[in-house]
Design a protein around this motif. Structure first.
Motif, mmCIF file in Angstrom:
data_model
loop_
_atom_site.group_PDB
_atom_site.id
_atom_site.type_symbol
_atom_site.label_atom_id
_atom_site.label_comp_id
_atom_site.label_asym_id
_atom_site.label_seq_id
_atom_site.Cartn_x
_atom_site.Cartn_y
_atom_site.Cartn_z
ATOM 1 N N LYS A 210 -33.178 -22.181 -0.652
ATOM 2 C CA LYS A 210 -32.180 -21.766 0.441
ATOM 3 C C LYS A 210 -30.972 -23.008 0.423
ATOM 4 O O LYS A 210 -31.805 -23.921 0.944
ATOM 5 N N PRO A 211 -29.757 -22.415 0.545
ATOM 6 C CA PRO A 211 -28.796 -23.610 0.527
ATOM 7 C C PRO A 211 -28.848 -24.035 2.183
ATOM 8 O O PRO A 211 -29.173 -23.440 3.217
ATOM 9 N N LEU A 212 -28.304 -25.203 2.329
ATOM 10 C CA LEU A 212 -27.865 -25.744 3.620
ATOM 11 C C LEU A 212 -27.101 -24.771 4.304
ATOM 12 O O LEU A 212 -26.063 -24.560 3.910
ATOM 13 N N ILE A 213 -27.328 -24.622 5.607
ATOM 14 C CA ILE A 213 -26.186 -23.737 6.613
ATOM 15 C C ILE A 213 -26.069 -24.566 7.666
ATOM 16 O O ILE A 213 -26.863 -24.910 8.605
ATOM 17 N N HIS A 214 -24.874 -24.972 7.655
ATOM 18 C CA HIS A 214 -24.172 -25.850 8.890
ATOM 19 C C HIS A 214 -24.445 -24.917 10.065
ATOM 20 O O HIS A 214 -24.150 -23.457 9.940
ATOM 21 N N SER A 215 -24.410 -25.294 11.285
ATOM 22 C CA SER A 215 -24.606 -24.957 12.512
ATOM 23 C C SER A 215 -26.005 -24.292 12.610
ATOM 24 O O SER A 215 -26.152 -23.839 13.751
ATOM 25 N N ARG A 216 -26.812 -24.095 11.709
ATOM 26 C CA ARG A 216 -28.040 -23.455 11.975
ATOM 27 C C ARG A 216 -29.046 -24.730 12.405
ATOM 28 O O ARG A 216 -28.675 -25.920 12.180
ATOM 29 N N SER A 217 -30.033 -24.233 13.342
ATOM 30 C CA SER A 217 -30.797 -25.484 13.771
ATOM 31 C C SER A 217 -32.100 -25.484 12.857
ATOM 32 O O SER A 217 -32.768 -24.675 12.416
ATOM 33 N N TYR A 218 -32.285 -26.802 12.353
ATOM 34 C CA TYR A 218 -33.613 -26.967 11.823
ATOM 35 C C TYR A 218 -34.447 -28.016 12.639
ATOM 36 O O TYR A 218 -33.962 -28.598 13.626
ATOM 37 N N ILE A 219 -35.506 -28.421 12.174
ATOM 38 C CA ILE A 219 -36.511 -29.330 12.964
ATOM 39 C C ILE A 219 -36.403 -30.792 12.031
ATOM 40 O O ILE A 219 -36.301 -30.790 10.805
ATOM 41 N N LEU A 220 -35.911 -31.581 12.677
ATOM 42 C CA LEU A 220 -35.621 -33.268 12.097
ATOM 43 C C LEU A 220 -37.098 -33.852 12.558
ATOM 44 O O LEU A 220 -37.532 -33.831 13.397
ATOM 45 N N ILE A 221 -37.538 -34.483 11.343
ATOM 46 C CA ILE A 221 -38.576 -35.421 11.467
ATOM 47 C C ILE A 221 -38.187 -36.770 11.137
ATOM 48 O O ILE A 221 -37.766 -36.653 9.901
ATOM 49 N N ALA A 222 -38.542 -37.715 11.969
ATOM 50 C CA ALA A 222 -38.097 -39.136 11.825
ATOM 51 C C ALA A 222 -39.184 -39.815 12.258
ATOM 52 O O ALA A 222 -39.413 -39.979 13.253
ATOM 53 N N PHE B 196 -36.827 -46.827 9.195
ATOM 54 C CA PHE B 196 -36.170 -46.341 10.315
ATOM 55 C C PHE B 196 -34.886 -45.765 9.843
ATOM 56 O O PHE B 196 -33.988 -45.213 11.131
ATOM 57 N N GLY B 197 -34.526 -45.297 8.801
ATOM 58 C CA GLY B 197 -33.267 -44.885 8.693
ATOM 59 C C GLY B 197 -33.129 -43.378 7.863
ATOM 60 O O GLY B 197 -32.372 -42.723 7.490
ATOM 61 N N ASN B 198 -34.521 -43.010 7.733
ATOM 62 C CA ASN B 198 -34.763 -41.787 6.891
ATOM 63 C C ASN B 198 -35.071 -40.727 7.884
ATOM 64 O O ASN B 198 -35.694 -40.732 8.911
ATOM 65 N N PHE B 199 -35.039 -39.442 7.628
ATOM 66 C CA PHE B 199 -35.440 -38.079 8.219
ATOM 67 C C PHE B 199 -35.632 -37.005 7.244
ATOM 68 O O PHE B 199 -35.135 -37.243 5.934
ATOM 69 N N VAL B 200 -36.428 -36.327 7.569
ATOM 70 C CA VAL B 200 -36.348 -34.762 6.630
ATOM 71 C C VAL B 200 -36.055 -33.669 7.418
ATOM 72 O O VAL B 200 -36.439 -34.061 8.818
ATOM 73 N N LEU B 201 -35.704 -32.568 6.853
ATOM 74 C CA LEU B 201 -35.099 -31.550 7.887
ATOM 75 C C LEU B 201 -36.386 -30.372 7.358
ATOM 76 O O LEU B 201 -36.566 -30.262 6.111
ATOM 77 N N VAL B 202 -36.701 -29.715 8.221
ATOM 78 C CA VAL B 202 -37.560 -28.572 8.102
ATOM 79 C C VAL B 202 -37.415 -27.527 8.339
ATOM 80 O O VAL B 202 -36.576 -27.353 9.665
ATOM 81 N N ASP B 203 -37.337 -26.394 7.639
ATOM 82 C CA ASP B 203 -36.981 -24.905 8.012
ATOM 83 C C ASP B 203 -37.827 -24.451 9.217
ATOM 84 O O ASP B 203 -38.844 -24.438 9.024
ATOM 85 N N ARG B 204 -37.171 -23.976 10.336
ATOM 86 C CA ARG B 204 -37.864 -23.495 11.615
ATOM 87 C C ARG B 204 -38.671 -22.651 11.137
ATOM 88 O O ARG B 204 -39.764 -22.248 11.754
ATOM 89 N N SER B 205 -38.469 -21.565 10.271
ATOM 90 C CA SER B 205 -39.322 -20.202 10.148
ATOM 91 C C SER B 205 -40.282 -20.332 8.922
ATOM 92 O O SER B 205 -41.523 -20.246 9.119
ATOM 93 N N SER B 206 -40.167 -21.206 7.826
ATOM 94 C CA SER B 206 -40.930 -21.323 6.761
ATOM 95 C C SER B 206 -41.655 -22.715 6.871
ATOM 96 O O SER B 206 -42.738 -22.851 6.033
ATOM 97 N N ASN B 207 -41.298 -23.457 7.711
ATOM 98 C CA ASN B 207 -41.994 -24.848 7.831
ATOM 99 C C ASN B 207 -41.783 -25.707 6.697
ATOM 100 O O ASN B 207 -42.489 -26.610 6.244
ATOM 101 N N GLY C 118 -34.864 -30.663 3.495
ATOM 102 C CA GLY C 118 -33.650 -31.722 3.190
ATOM 103 C C GLY C 118 -34.202 -33.013 3.393
ATOM 104 O O GLY C 118 -35.332 -33.255 4.231
ATOM 105 N N ALA C 119 -33.694 -34.012 2.553
ATOM 106 C CA ALA C 119 -34.052 -35.590 2.858
ATOM 107 C C ALA C 119 -32.781 -36.427 3.420
ATOM 108 O O ALA C 119 -31.934 -36.491 2.610
ATOM 109 N N GLY C 120 -33.028 -36.852 4.205
ATOM 110 C CA GLY C 120 -31.571 -37.413 4.929
ATOM 111 C C GLY C 120 -31.660 -39.070 4.979
ATOM 112 O O GLY C 120 -32.647 -39.565 5.301
ATOM 113 N N MET C 121 -30.589 -39.584 4.962
ATOM 114 C CA MET C 121 -30.413 -41.152 4.950
ATOM 115 C C MET C 121 -29.419 -41.544 5.688
ATOM 116 O O MET C 121 -28.144 -41.177 5.470
ATOM 117 N N ILE C 122 -29.499 -42.317 7.005
ATOM 118 C CA ILE C 122 -28.607 -42.356 7.799
ATOM 119 C C ILE C 122 -27.541 -43.590 7.594
ATOM 120 O O ILE C 122 -27.723 -44.366 6.756
#
Lengths: 301, 607
Positions: B324-336, B392-403, B407-411
Motif C-alpha cells: 500500500k503506497p505512502l499516504i501523506h496526511s495519514r497518521s502512522y506509528i513511528l518507531i525510533a 539515532f538517525g533512523n526510524f521505521v513507520l508502521v501502519d496503524r491498523s495492520s501493524n 517505511g524505513a526513514g533516515m533523518i
C-alpha cells in the motif's frame, strides 16, 4: 572492566538487547528451553540481561517423551538450581495415539510431537512472543529468518512475506492472532556457542562429552540405545563406543559421533577442526532439501 | 576504535558471479564444513562447464538462480565467516533486482561495507548505479567495487581502467568518498584472497585485504547515548537498562535525560559479572543513577554537556516497503529505537530515482520507491541526522491498523519550525469549562457510506441533547467542505487530511467543554484511529452506521451514486474506493432501523 572488541562481547551485547526488547514489548513472552547447548547459552544470556532482577518470563520445554534420560535429569537440576519457572508440555493426543519415532515416520512424528505440541502449548498459555535458540549458520532457511520473526494466526511462517527488519529498530507490534518468534542468538556460530560456554563456565549436558555409550549402527549413523523401547532387529546388538553428541534431540533421531573429546577444551578444539556440518547428525532434517523451510512454515522452531 | 564484527552487504545478481565470489571467500577462509565442500565437487548444475572433481563455488551459497527455479523465498540471507585476522565477517546477501530494492535496504541498513559486483564483460550497468545509490542513501561507509570476470577479457588493464573511470563519476555524484575498485576473477581466484599473478599491473589490495583493513569512521566528536529499554528492579535496586552507542559512560559522569531534562550522576554500572567503571561503546549494561530519577522506556540518557536538539518536525529520506503506497496526511506509528509515537508525513518533497539518483516530483511513494519527506511527530524527539549517527538517525513507520512495517526513514535534518512552538498552559481548562456547563464533553464519531443516514441521525441526536440542556455541536463532513475543507478532494491523502482537520476541530470543541457529533464518511481505519488517539479513553465513541450499499444507492440524497454510475465521481466510497469496516467500534447502528431507535441507543452509550 568490560573489554571492547571481542567477537563474543559483541554477540553477547546484542543478544541481551534483543532479550530486553522482548521482555519490554510483549504481553506474555516465553523462552523455549530444549536442554541443548544453545538453550544453555540462551538461559545464561537471560540471567545476564535482567540481572540483578529475575528472568521475567517462564521457560517452556516441549517433551516428546523420547528425549535422552540424561536430558531430563539435567533439565530438572538446572531448573532447581536457578529457581526457574518451567512449563513442560507434551502432546497428549499424540501419546494416546501411540505416535513414536520408529513406526510413525520421522516427519509425521516431528509434526505431531514437536510442532503440534509447541503450537498447543503456546495457544494454551497465550504466549505472544516465543524466544528460541536457532542460529543462522545451522541451515539455509534459518539463514533468511528475521530476529523478530512474525507468525500469522495458526503459527504460520510466511517466508515470502517477512516483516522488513532494519537497523536495530524492531517493530514488535502484533495484530489479533499473530505472534512472534524471537531469535537472540541468530548471528552466533557453533564455535561461538562452545567458546562462550567455555569462557562463561556454563554448565552443559553431559551427553556432549565423550564416554562409552551403547550404540547401534543404522545406515551411516550411530544411534544410542537409551532405553528398552528401542526396537532392535535380531542381528543387532548394541555395542559400547566412545561417542558424544553435537546436538541433542529425541534419542532415536539424534546420531552420535565417535569422539574422544571429554572436556570443554577438547570439544572446542574438535568443533574448530572437524568440519562437518552440525545438523548432519540430525535425522529429521535431511529428508529433502527444503524440509526445514516447510517445517518452519507449519510452526516448527 | 575497531570492530570485531564487520558486516558486509553483497549486491549483484548471479549473472555477475556473486555466488562464485562468496563461495570462494568461504572456502579460502575455511568457513565451510568439509562435507559441504565435498558435495560441491560432485553436484553439477545443468550446463555447468566446471570439470568434475573441482569445487563449484557457486553451489555453496544459496544461489538466487536456484531460488527462482525452485520458487523458494527471495530474501536477505545472512552468513558468518572468520577473517584471516581473527575478526568476524557477517555477509548479508541481498537480491539485486529493482523489485527487491526494499530487501536490499534491509541488508544495507546495518552493513559497514558494500561489495558491488560489476561484470567486466558487460561494463557498468543500470543496476550498478542503483546499488551504489541505495548504498549511499543507507549510509554504508565503504564501498568495494569488484570488477569481476576479467579472465574472460584477457585480464585487460585498459578495460579495467575504463570501467573504473565510469564508476568514479558515479561515486563523485553520489558523494561516496570511501571506495576501492578491485580487478578480479572469482572463478579463477584472482585478487579474491590471493594476489593475481595475471594482473601484476594492479598494486591495490585483494578483496579480503580491503575487507580486513576496514575501520569505522571516527566517533570522536559524538556524545555517548543510551536509550532506556527497561527499568531493572530487584530488592533495594533500581537501574536503567540499555545499550551504549556513539561513545562510553563512566561512573561519576553527570548525565541528563530526555525528554525529562532531569540531571543525575552515574553511581554504578552494573553487569552480571560485577560492576564496571566504564561502559564501553555497544555494550548492554544497567546504570544506577543518583538520585534515582523518574525515567521510563524510550527516554534518552546523555552526558550533561551534550546539547540535545529536540523537534517534532524533520526532513528525512524514506524507503517505502509496503504494497500500500505512502499516504501523506495519514497518521502512522513511528518507531525510533525504543520510542514510539504517532507521526504524519506532511509533505513529499520529491522522489529519488534509484537508477539515476535524479529527483522527481511525486504525490505518493509506492513499494520499493525512495523519497524525501517532511514528517511531524506527536511528541518531540531528539533524533540526529543519519549521516551523523546511524543508530539515532533512523526510524521505521508502521501502519496503524495492520501493524506492518511500511517505511524505513533516515533523518536528513531537523525542521526548526516545530521546536519553537510550545504548548502554553492556561489556568482555565477543559475540566473547568465542562463543570460550568454541568456536562461531560466528548465526541461521537459517526462513520459510514454516503447516504447511510449519518447526518439524519446527527440531527435527531443533537435535538435530543439540546432538549436535555447539553451544549453540543455537529461537525458535518459536507458542511466543512464548504468552508475550512474547501481545498480538499477525495483521494486517500485528501480524505486523511479531512479527518485530521475535523478531529483537531473536535478536539478544540471538547476542550471548550462541548459534546461534539461528527458525521463524516471517514472510510479509512488508520485515519479514524488517528482521530481516536487525540482524545482521552472515555471521551471518544466510534459509531458505525451500517447501511447496505443498495439502500444508500436507492436513497442517494445528494445524487452522488448516480454521478458515480456515469463515471463523473471516480472516488465514491463503496464503489471506486474502499470502505474499511471498523474492527472495534463502540457501537454498530443498523441503518435499516428507524432513526429514533438508533438515537436511543446512542443516548444510552454517551450519557
Amino acid at each position: 572492566m568490560l573489554s571492547a572488541g571481542t567477537i563474543l562481547d559483541s554477540l553477547e551485547s546484542e543478544s541481551i538487547e534483543i532479550l530486553r526488547e522482548t521482555a519490554a514489548t510483549f504481553r506474555k513472552p516465553v523462552m523455549m528451553y530444549s536442554i541443548g547447548k544453545d538453550s544453555s547459552v540462551l538461559l545464561h544470556l537471560a540471567k545476564k540481561a535482567f540481572f540483578p532482577g529475575p528472568i521475567p518470563f517462564p521457560l517452556l520445554h516441549i517433551d516428546t517423551k523420547w528425549k535422552f534420560k540424561e536430558m531430563l535429569s539435567f533439565r530438572d537440576t538446572v531448573v532447581q538450581e536457578n529457581n526457574l519457572d518451567l512449563i513442560v508440555h507434551s502432546n497428549q493426543d499424540g501419546i494416546d495415539a501411540g505416535v513414536n519415532p520408529f513406526t510413525t515416520g520421522v516427519s509425521e512424528y516431528t509434526r505431531i510431537m514437536k510442532t503440534m505440541a509447541l503450537r498447543q502449548a503456546l495457544d494454551k498459555h497465550g504466549f505472544d512472543g516465543a524466544i528460541g535458540g536457532s542460529r543462522r549458520d545451522e541451515e539455509k532457511s534459518r539463514a533468511k529468518e528475521r530476529i523478530f520473526s512474525l507468525r500469522e494466526p495458526g503459527h504460520i511462517w510466511d517466508p515470502r512475506n517477512q516483516r522488513p527488519e532494519l537497523w536495530r529498530t524492531y517493530n514488535t507490534r502484533l495484530n489479533v492472532g499473530q505472534s512472534m518468534r524471537v531469535f537472540p542468538i541468530s548471528d552466533w556460530t557453533e564455535a561461538d556457542i562452545w567458546n562462550y560456554i567455555y569462557r562463561e563456565k556454563i554448565e552443559v549436558n553431559p551427553l556432549y562429552f565423550a564416554k562409552p555409550r551403547p550404540v547401534v549402527n543404522r545406515g551411516t549413523q550411530l544411534i544410542m540405545v537409551d532405553d528398552d523401547r528401542f526396537p532392535l532387529s535380531e542381528s543387532e546388538k548394541p555395542e559400547l563406543k566412545t561417542v558424544r553428541f553435537r546436538t541433542l534431540g529425541c534419542y532415536p533421531l539424534t546420531a552420535a559421533v565417535e569422539s574422544i573429546a571429554s572436556t570443554l577444551t577438547e570439544i572446542v578444539e574438535e568443533v574448530l577442526q572437524v568440519k562437518l556440518s552440525e545438523r548432519a547428525t540430525r535425522l529429521i532434517d535431511g529428508e529433502n532439501e527444503d524440509s526445514m523451510e516447510k517445517k518452519k512454515s507449519e510452526g516448527y522452531f | 576504535m575497531t570492530k570485531s564484527i564487520i558486516r558486509l552487504l553483497t549486491c549483484g545478481s548471479v549473472d555477475d558471479g556473486k555466488s562464485t565470489l562468496i563461495g570462494r571467500l568461504l572456502v579460502q577462509t575455511d568457513s565451510v564444513p568439509h562435507d559441504t565442500i565435498d558435495a560441491t565437487r560432485k553436484v553439477r548444475r545443468s550446463g555447468s562447464t566446471i570439470p568434475a572433481g573441482e569445487i563449484d563455488f557457486s553451489l555453496l551459497t544459496d544461489g538466487l538462480e536456484a531460488e527462482r527455479e525452485q520458487g523458494i523465498t527471495i530474501d536477505v540471507a545472512y552468513r558468518s565467516m572468520n577473517l584471516l585476522n581473527g575478526k568476524r565477517l557477517i555477509i548479508s546477501d541481498a537480491p539485486g533486482h529493482e523489485q527487491y530494492t526494499r530487501n536490499m535496504a534491509v541488508a544495507a541498513s546495518r552493513a559497514d561495507i558494500a561489495l558491488v559486483l560489476v561484470d567486466a564483460t558487460r561494463g557498468v550497468r543500470t543496476q550498478t548505479l542503483r546499488h551504489l545509490t541505495i548504498c549511499a542513501l543507507m549510509g554504508v561507509s565503504h564501498v568495494i567495487i569488484a570488477v569481476n570476470k576479467l579472465d574472460a577479457k584477457d585480464y585487460s588493464q585498459s578495460i579495467f581502467q575504463s570501467i573504473s573511470l565510469e564508476i568514479s563519476d558515479a561515486l563523485d555524484r553520489l558523494e561516496i568518498k570511501n571506495a576501492t575498485v578491485i580487478p578480479m576473477s572469482a572463478l579463477a581466484g584472482d585478487n579474491v584472497v590471493d594476489k593475481s599473478k595475471a594482473m601484476d599491473w594492479y598494486k591495490g589490495p585483494t578483496l579480503i585485504q580491503a575487507i580486513q583493513d576496514w575501520v569505522p569512521d571516527s566517533t570522536a566528536d559524538r556524545g555517548a547515548r543510551l536509550q532506556i529499554q527497561s527499568i531493572s528492579r530487584a530488592e533495594n535496586f533500581r537501574g536503567v537498562s540499555g545499550t551504549v552507542h556513539d561513545g562510553e559512560f563512566a561512573v561519576g559522569d553527570s548525565i541528563k535525560t530526555f525528554p525529562g531534562g532531569v540531571s543525575a550522576k552515574i553511581s554504578r554500572i552494573v553487569t552480571f559479572n560485577g560492576d564496571v567503571e566504564i561502559a564501553v561503546n555497544e555494550s548492554a549494561i544497567t546504570l544506577v543513577l543518583d538520585p534515582e530519577i523518574d525515567a521510563t522506556r524510550g527516554d534518552l540518557i546523555v552526558k550533561s554537556s551534550e546539547e540535545l536538539i529536540s523537534s517534532d518536525r524533520y526532513v528525512a529520506n524514506i524507503v517505502w516497503l509496503d504494497e500500500k503506497p505512502l499516504i501523506h496526511s495519514r497518521s502512522y506509528i513511528l518507531i525510533a529505537g525504543t520510542t514510539t509515537t504517532p507521526a504524519i508525513v506532511t509533505k513529499i518533497r520529491h522522489k529519488i530515482e534509484v537508477n539515476s539518483g535524479e529527483h522527481n516530483s511525486a504525490t505518493t511513494l509506492s513499494m520499493n520507491e525512495i523519497g524525501s519527506i517532511e514528517i511531524a511527530t506527536d511528541t518531540s524527539l531528539a533524533l540526529l541526522p543519519y549521516k551523523q549517527s546511524r543508530d539515532f538517525g533512523n526510524f521505521v513507520l508502521v501502519d496503524r491498523s495492520s501493524n506492518r512495517t511500511v517505511g524505513a526513514g533516515m533523518i536528513d535534518h531537523v525542521l526548526r519550525r516545530g521546536s519553537n512552538i510550545t504548548h502554553h498552559n492556561y489556568e482555565i481548562g477543559k475540566t473547568e469549562r465542562a463543570q460550568m456547563k454541568h456536562q461531560k464533553p466528548g465526541v461521537l464519531w459517526l462513520t459510514g457510506l454516503s447516504g447511510s443516514g449519518k447526518s439524519t441521525i446527527a440531527n435527531e441526536l443533537e435535538k435530543k441533547l439540546f432538549n436535555l440542556g447539553i451544549h453540543s455541536y455537529v461537525l458535518d463532513g459536507d458542511n466543512l467542505r464548504l468552508g475550512i475543507n474547501k481545498d480538499l478532494g477525495f483521494t486517500p491523502e485528501e480524505r486523511a487530511e479531512n479527518v485530521r482537520r475535523t478531529s483537531e476541530i473536535a478536539k478544540l470543541m471538547v476542550d471548550a467543554g462541548l459534546f461534539v457529533i461528527v458525521a463524516l464518511v471517514s472510510p479509512f481505519k488508520g485515519d479514524r484511529e488517528q482521530a481516536r488517539s487525540l482524545f482521552d479513553e472515555n471521551e471518544f465513541f466510534e459509531a458505525w452506521v451500517d447501511t447496505p450499499i443498495e439502500i444508500c444507492q436507492a436513497r442517494d440524497p445528494k445524487g452522488l451514486y448516480k454521478k458515480a454510475a456515469t463515471g463523473e465521481i471516480p472516488n465514491l466510497t463503496g464503489l471506486g474506493q474502499e470502505y474499511e469496516v471498523p474492527a472495534n467500534p463502540n457501537i454498530v447502528l443498523d441503518g435499516k432501523l428507524a432513526v429514533a431507535e438508533n438515537v436511543q441507543a446512542l443516548l444510552k452509550l454517551i450519557l
